[in-house]
Enzyme design. Structure first.
Site, PDB file in Angstrom:
ATOM      1  N   LEU A  71      -1.865 -27.243   1.645  1.00  0.00           N
ATOM      2  CA  LEU A  71      -2.234 -28.446   2.361  1.00  0.00           C
ATOM      3  C   LEU A  71      -3.337 -29.347   1.905  1.00  0.00           C
ATOM      4  O   LEU A  71      -3.072 -30.722   1.860  1.00  0.00           O
ATOM      5  CB  LEU A  71      -2.623 -28.127   3.587  1.00  0.00           C
ATOM      6  CG  LEU A  71      -2.723 -29.117   4.904  1.00  0.00           C
ATOM      7  CD1 LEU A  71      -1.171 -30.045   4.901  1.00  0.00           C
ATOM      8  CD2 LEU A  71      -3.025 -28.652   6.351  1.00  0.00           C
ATOM      9  N   GLY A  72      -4.395 -28.980   1.576  1.00  0.00           N
ATOM     10  CA  GLY A  72      -5.616 -29.580   0.915  1.00  0.00           C
ATOM     11  C   GLY A  72      -6.454 -29.793   1.821  1.00  0.00           C
ATOM     12  O   GLY A  72      -7.175 -31.207   1.429  1.00  0.00           O
ATOM     13  N   VAL A  73      -6.924 -29.264   2.804  1.00  0.00           N
ATOM     14  CA  VAL A  73      -8.021 -29.485   3.640  1.00  0.00           C
ATOM     15  C   VAL A  73      -8.889 -28.332   3.809  1.00  0.00           C
ATOM     16  O   VAL A  73      -8.559 -27.284   3.587  1.00  0.00           O
ATOM     17  CB  VAL A  73      -7.649 -29.821   5.051  1.00  0.00           C
ATOM     18  CG1 VAL A  73      -6.537 -31.163   4.835  1.00  0.00           C
ATOM     19  CG2 VAL A  73      -6.859 -28.776   5.712  1.00  0.00           C
ATOM     20  N   GLY A  93       3.254   6.778   8.250  1.00  0.00           N
ATOM     21  CA  GLY A  93       4.705   6.895   7.812  1.00  0.00           C
ATOM     22  C   GLY A  93       5.833   5.718   8.357  1.00  0.00           C
ATOM     23  O   GLY A  93       6.667   5.561   7.731  1.00  0.00           O
ATOM     24  N   ASN A  94       5.153   4.887   9.532  1.00  0.00           N
ATOM     25  CA  ASN A  94       5.989   3.883   9.688  1.00  0.00           C
ATOM     26  C   ASN A  94       5.665   2.484   9.022  1.00  0.00           C
ATOM     27  O   ASN A  94       6.442   1.551   9.020  1.00  0.00           O
ATOM     28  CB  ASN A  94       5.558   3.399  11.342  1.00  0.00           C
ATOM     29  CG  ASN A  94       6.204   4.238  12.319  1.00  0.00           C
ATOM     30  OD1 ASN A  94       5.835   4.980  12.977  1.00  0.00           O
ATOM     31  ND2 ASN A  94       7.654   3.893  12.436  1.00  0.00           N
ATOM     32  N   SER A  95       4.680   2.656   8.161  1.00  0.00           N
ATOM     33  CA  SER A  95       4.307   1.438   7.340  1.00  0.00           C
ATOM     34  C   SER A  95       5.418   0.997   6.374  1.00  0.00           C
ATOM     35  O   SER A  95       6.243   1.903   5.694  1.00  0.00           O
ATOM     36  CB  SER A  95       3.189   1.889   6.360  1.00  0.00           C
ATOM     37  OG  SER A  95       2.045   1.704   7.021  1.00  0.00           O
ATOM     38  N   ASP A 147       0.354  -7.663   1.557  1.00  0.00           N
ATOM     39  CA  ASP A 147       0.788  -6.363   1.662  1.00  0.00           C
ATOM     40  C   ASP A 147       2.256  -6.207   1.676  1.00  0.00           C
ATOM     41  O   ASP A 147       2.699  -5.353   2.461  1.00  0.00           O
ATOM     42  CB  ASP A 147      -0.117  -5.636   2.807  1.00  0.00           C
ATOM     43  CG  ASP A 147       0.020  -4.225   2.685  1.00  0.00           C
ATOM     44  OD1 ASP A 147       0.140  -3.555   1.643  1.00  0.00           O
ATOM     45  OD2 ASP A 147      -0.027  -3.430   3.715  1.00  0.00           O
ATOM     46  N   HIS A 178       0.580  -1.089   0.009  1.00  0.00           N
ATOM     47  CA  HIS A 178      -0.142   0.014  -0.048  1.00  0.00           C
ATOM     48  C   HIS A 178       0.856   1.315   0.125  1.00  0.00           C
ATOM     49  O   HIS A 178       0.336   2.333  -0.151  1.00  0.00           O
ATOM     50  CB  HIS A 178      -0.799   0.161   1.121  1.00  0.00           C
ATOM     51  CG  HIS A 178      -0.317   0.151   2.436  1.00  0.00           C
ATOM     52  ND1 HIS A 178      -0.272  -0.757   3.415  1.00  0.00           N
ATOM     53  CD2 HIS A 178       0.172   1.257   3.264  1.00  0.00           C
ATOM     54  CE1 HIS A 178       0.542  -0.486   4.403  1.00  0.00           C
ATOM     55  NE2 HIS A 178       0.605   1.046   4.424  1.00  0.00           N
TER      56      HIS A 178
END
Length: 470
Positions: A280-282, A223-225, A151, A121
């Site tokens: 995984l398939g479950v 701003g920390n993102s 993200d 973002h």
């Protein structure tokens, strides 16, 4: 000690001033002379991974971790062009309605040759992208790849010298209560370091169980993102991404993408150009008290398997409907975000030990994760790669299989009224033959706006049919 007490006092004062609780991305736009947003960081493997041994405040050395990290976190500036609503005066005088918007965030250098991890973002929609280092040198940056689901984004600069970089720690080994530092550029205050502890792990902010965050009480603001969350060794254990607030500013809750997930996303982008998920398939649900009572279970934790997908890794390993997944490797599974967070850091062909409870007895199954072979197309539903026996049954040499029909009532009714069923084979889209879900994805992605979507399929009667959609 005085510095620690001062830090705690300032944190408490900040928490008292800001009240409320709603979710907002750290990089939320702020208006100054121009509008702004923010981004995030990333690093490389390391020996030290956990600070669980640190107990007393006097034993924690923030200085060395801060010195190790601060020169590896950069200031990211993203320039986008947005169109505003055109007025009569704009038309009359021929004025432009496109305006530049500048967003700022953070990023973390993860290699000496200029690879930088940040948030998707932070760099989304960029026309121009630049990075400023802690020594005030500025470079133009290019986007290498992004992953919206996590993200995470990878960008690159071309430096004239080797850059300092951060190494990845093991976020699975991070402990609740462990001291951490958040390093970033809040409100354009470059090279800012704040401290806190890990408050929780495997947080699901969306309620959709598609992400797993580390929660901390280290002060994080717009701003920390894209900035770094590091342990007291200075090892990267997360990329700061979001806060919970009613005001858009920090009130005691911040969230980071675990480093194991971020690292895997970046490695996939560099090697494949996109993210390769290990499946995984479950299918099933996390166990709650009500769920346990409904199914007569004697446990209230774990993931209850309702269905094992045919020919999946779980199927071939011997997992069954009714099994309760309790651990993946050494990670205890108490909720779905535990399971999702673990699998997001894994790749196809990885072999993992799955501990299940079956008929009151614990059993361990080595499961080979497979590549994702399904794709959701809203108009159709879920499609998957067809196997040779499917193609033979429908007497065709190519195609993808309809695994389930869409939940959209309008489209579902249309398909059912025309006799389209699960198992039918789609052979072409927009007059192009398809052999895999990757073919379908490419065709849909590259089609023009408002272009018809032409679907050719073979139904269970062996009849070839064509359908057109806007």
């Amino acid at each position: 000690m005085k510095k620690i007490l001062s830090l705690l006092f300032v944190s408490a004062l900040g928490g008292a001033i800001t009240l409320g609780a709603y979710k907002t991305f750290i990089e939320k736009d702020q208006q100054v002379a121009i509008q702004q947003n923010q981004e995030q960081p990333f690093t490389v493997p390391v020996n030290h991974t956990s600070n669980a041994g640190f107990i007393a405040e006097n034993d924690v050395n923030f200085v060395s971790a801060a010195e190790k990290t601060i020169h590896t976190v950069v200031h990211v500036k993203n320039t986008t062009v947005n169109s505003s609503q055109m007025t009569f005066e704009d038309l009359f005088y021929g004025r432009q309605t496109k305006r530049a918007q500048i967003g700022t965030g953070s990023g973390v250098i993860i290699s000496p040759d200029g690879y930088i991890i940040t948030n998707n973002h932070v760099i989304a929609g960029s026309r121009e992208l630049s990075v400023t280092l802690n020594n005030n040198k500025t470079y133009d940056a290019t986007i290498i790849g992004t992953d919206e689901k996590t993200d995470i984004a990878l960008i690159k600069v071309e430096p004239d010298e080797e850059l300092p970089f951060t190494t990845f720690g093991d976020s699975d080994e991070a402990k609740i209560g462990e001291w951490v530092l958040a390093v970033g550029n809040p409100f354009n205050l470059t090279s800012t370091v704040t401290a806190g502890i890990i408050s929780a792990k495997s947080r699901d902010l969306s309620g959709l169980s598609n992400q797993s965050f580390i929660q901390t009480d280290a002060a994080v603001n717009p701003g920390n993102s894209g900035g770094a969350l590091v342990n007291t060794h200075g090892d990267l254990i997360g990329i700061n991404t979001a806060i919970t607030s009613q005001t858009g500013s920090y009130i005691g809750y911040s969230f980071a993408v675990p480093s194991n997930i971020a690292k895997k996303v970046v490695q996939d982008i560099m090697e494949f150009g996109n993210v390769q998920n290990g499946i995984l398939g479950v299918k099933g649900s996390p166990i709650s008290a009500g769920y346990a009572e409904k199914f007569g279970l004697n446990t209230s934790e774990g993931f209850y398997i309702e269905e094992v997908e045919e020919d999946s890794g779980a199927d071939m390993a011997g997992l069954k409907s009714g099994d309760i997944i309790q651990k993946l490797e050494n990670i205890e599974i108490r909720k779905f975000s535990d399971l999702k967070g673990f699998l997001n850091a894994k790749s196809p062909n990885d072999i993992i030990d799955v501990t299940v409870l079956r008929n009151g007895t614990q059993r361990v199954f080595p499961v080979t994760l497979l590549k994702n072979e399904t794709l959701t197309v809203p108009i159709i539903g879920v499609i998957k790669n067809a196997k040779p026996k499917d193609l033979k049954k429908y007497k065709t040499e190519n195609g993808v299989k309809i695994a389930s029909l869409t939940n959209n009532k309008n489209y579902l009714g249309y398909w059912m009224n025309n006799g389209v069923q699960v198992g039918d084979i789609i052979t072409a889209i927009n007059d192009t033959k398809v052999n895999s879900i990757e073919d379908v994805q490419a065709i849909i992605k590259n089609r023009q706006a408002n272009e018809l979507l032409r679907i050719e399929l073979i139904n269970s009667k062996g009849e070839k049919e064509r359908y057109n959609f806007r």
